[in-house]
Design a protein around this motif. Structure first.
Motif, PDB file in Angstrom:
ATOM      1  N   PHE A  99      -1.004  -4.032   1.060  1.00  0.00           N
ATOM      2  CA  PHE A  99      -1.312  -4.408   2.434  1.00  0.00           C
ATOM      3  C   PHE A  99      -1.533  -5.911   2.535  1.00  0.00           C
ATOM      4  O   PHE A  99      -1.876  -6.564   1.552  1.00  0.00           O
ATOM      5  CB  PHE A  99      -2.604  -3.712   2.914  1.00  0.00           C
ATOM      6  N   THR A 100      -1.369  -6.428   3.755  1.00  0.00           N
ATOM      7  CA  THR A 100      -1.807  -7.785   4.068  1.00  0.00           C
ATOM      8  C   THR A 100      -2.862  -7.638   5.158  1.00  0.00           C
ATOM      9  O   THR A 100      -2.590  -7.085   6.226  1.00  0.00           O
ATOM     10  CB  THR A 100      -0.643  -8.666   4.565  1.00  0.00           C
ATOM     11  N   VAL A 101      -4.076  -8.086   4.868  1.00  0.00           N
ATOM     12  CA  VAL A 101      -5.192  -7.963   5.797  1.00  0.00           C
ATOM     13  C   VAL A 101      -5.440  -9.327   6.412  1.00  0.00           C
ATOM     14  O   VAL A 101      -5.611 -10.317   5.689  1.00  0.00           O
ATOM     15  CB  VAL A 101      -6.462  -7.439   5.071  1.00  0.00           C
ATOM     16  N   GLU A 102      -5.468  -9.374   7.742  1.00  0.00           N
ATOM     17  CA  GLU A 102      -5.658 -10.645   8.434  1.00  0.00           C
ATOM     18  C   GLU A 102      -6.979 -11.287   8.023  1.00  0.00           C
ATOM     19  O   GLU A 102      -8.028 -10.638   8.017  1.00  0.00           O
ATOM     20  CB  GLU A 102      -5.649 -10.424   9.950  1.00  0.00           C
ATOM     21  N   GLY A 103      -6.899 -12.545   7.635  1.00  0.00           N
ATOM     22  CA  GLY A 103      -8.084 -13.288   7.227  1.00  0.00           C
ATOM     23  C   GLY A 103      -8.499 -13.056   5.781  1.00  0.00           C
ATOM     24  O   GLY A 103      -9.367 -13.747   5.267  1.00  0.00           O
ATOM     25  N   LYS A 104      -7.900 -12.058   5.115  1.00  0.00           N
ATOM     26  CA  LYS A 104      -8.274 -11.771   3.729  1.00  0.00           C
ATOM     27  C   LYS A 104      -7.104 -11.857   2.769  1.00  0.00           C
ATOM     28  O   LYS A 104      -7.300 -11.891   1.570  1.00  0.00           O
ATOM     29  CB  LYS A 104      -8.924 -10.392   3.632  1.00  0.00           C
ATOM     30  N   GLY A 105      -5.874 -11.837   3.279  1.00  0.00           N
ATOM     31  CA  GLY A 105      -4.707 -11.972   2.423  1.00  0.00           C
ATOM     32  C   GLY A 105      -4.173 -10.648   1.912  1.00  0.00           C
ATOM     33  O   GLY A 105      -4.428  -9.584   2.474  1.00  0.00           O
ATOM     34  N   GLU A 106      -3.457 -10.737   0.807  1.00  0.00           N
ATOM     35  CA  GLU A 106      -2.801  -9.558   0.241  1.00  0.00           C
ATOM     36  C   GLU A 106      -3.811  -8.682  -0.502  1.00  0.00           C
ATOM     37  O   GLU A 106      -4.698  -9.192  -1.182  1.00  0.00           O
ATOM     38  CB  GLU A 106      -1.704  -9.988  -0.733  1.00  0.00           C
ATOM     39  N   MET A 107      -3.625  -7.376  -0.337  1.00  0.00           N
ATOM     40  CA  MET A 107      -4.527  -6.409  -0.962  1.00  0.00           C
ATOM     41  C   MET A 107      -3.705  -5.278  -1.567  1.00  0.00           C
ATOM     42  O   MET A 107      -2.594  -4.998  -1.130  1.00  0.00           O
ATOM     43  CB  MET A 107      -5.467  -5.794   0.077  1.00  0.00           C
ATOM     44  N   VAL A 108      -4.299  -4.646  -2.571  1.00  0.00           N
ATOM     45  CA  VAL A 108      -3.699  -3.457  -3.164  1.00  0.00           C
ATOM     46  C   VAL A 108      -4.781  -2.372  -3.173  1.00  0.00           C
ATOM     47  O   VAL A 108      -5.967  -2.662  -3.358  1.00  0.00           O
ATOM     48  CB  VAL A 108      -3.145  -3.756  -4.586  1.00  0.00           C
ATOM     49  N   LYS A 109      -4.355  -1.149  -2.894  1.00  0.00           N
ATOM     50  CA  LYS A 109      -5.305  -0.041  -2.815  1.00  0.00           C
ATOM     51  C   LYS A 109      -5.425   0.640  -4.168  1.00  0.00           C
ATOM     52  O   LYS A 109      -4.424   0.959  -4.798  1.00  0.00           O
ATOM     53  CB  LYS A 109      -4.830   0.967  -1.771  1.00  0.00           C
ATOM     54  N   ASP A 110      -6.667   0.831  -4.611  1.00  0.00           N
ATOM     55  CA  ASP A 110      -6.947   1.526  -5.863  1.00  0.00           C
ATOM     56  C   ASP A 110      -8.183   2.384  -5.671  1.00  0.00           C
ATOM     57  O   ASP A 110      -9.252   1.869  -5.313  1.00  0.00           O
ATOM     58  CB  ASP A 110      -7.157   0.521  -6.999  1.00  0.00           C
ATOM     59  N   ARG A 111      -8.037   3.680  -5.880  1.00  0.00           N
ATOM     60  CA  ARG A 111      -9.155   4.631  -5.762  1.00  0.00           C
ATOM     61  C   ARG A 111      -9.872   4.502  -4.411  1.00  0.00           C
ATOM     62  O   ARG A 111     -11.099   4.489  -4.341  1.00  0.00           O
ATOM     63  CB  ARG A 111     -10.152   4.434  -6.894  1.00  0.00           C
TER      64      ARG A 111
END
Length: 173
Positions: A70-82
């Motif tokens: 994901f790309t979260v506005e204001g936080k950048g790129e993210m990956v989901k784990d658990r």
């Protein structure tokens, strides 16, 4: 028996000093060069660079699916784990090894933790776990945040040993 200990220490270019005070006790001081500091680490490849991530910081490594990125506005790129979103750090961006904008789900991530913070380091490949002798980077590179030292690898190349907390600081700006 102390002569055996002393000769063993001197074999590693170390020094043993003994101070004794009657009625107070004896103080033994063993000094070994920094080059004998050894860490367990995971060797990873990013572009043409090789980095050593201390295994104590590693939570897991995996190849994320496209729907876990994901790309979260204001936080950048993210990956989901658990069920949690973890910020992604691109080592090739912070150390300028390339400007390639890699697709997260086509690569691997290594989830690392430092001081209760988790981040996912985007890497190209896992090259193996080993013990690495820490070498100083010298005065020219000692102030580079995120690097704890270097290690001479089996192929003669230098692998940069990451200081995970420092990498987090560089990524946060």
């Amino acid at each position: 028996g102390m002569d055996v200990v002393k000769s063993g220490i001197e074999k590693f270019r170390g020094h043993l000093s003994i101070e004794s005070s009657k009625g107070k006790g004896t103080k033994f001081t063993v000094s070994l060069p920094l080059t004998l500091a050894i860490i367990d680490g995971m060797l990873v490849g990013v572009d043409d660079e090789k980095y050593v991530i201390p295994t104590i910081a590693i939570q897991k490594a995996f190849k994320p699916q496209e729907d876990e990125c994901f790309t979260v506005e204001g936080k950048g790129e993210m990956v989901k784990d658990r069920g949690s979103l973890i910020p992604v750090i691109r080592l090739n961006d912070i150390y300028n090894s390339s400007k390639d904008k890699k697709v997260i789900w086509e690569n691997l991530v290594v989830v690392v933790e430092s001081k209760e913070e988790k981040r996912a380091l985007l890497i190209d490949e896992l090259l193996g776990k080993d013990e690495f002798v820490i070498k100083s980077l010298g005065s020219n590179l000692e102030d580079v945040k995120g690097l704890a030292g270097g290690a001479i690898l089996s192929d003669g190349q230098v692998g940069l040993i990451l200081d995970i907390h420092g990498v987090f600081e560089v990524a946060n700006g």
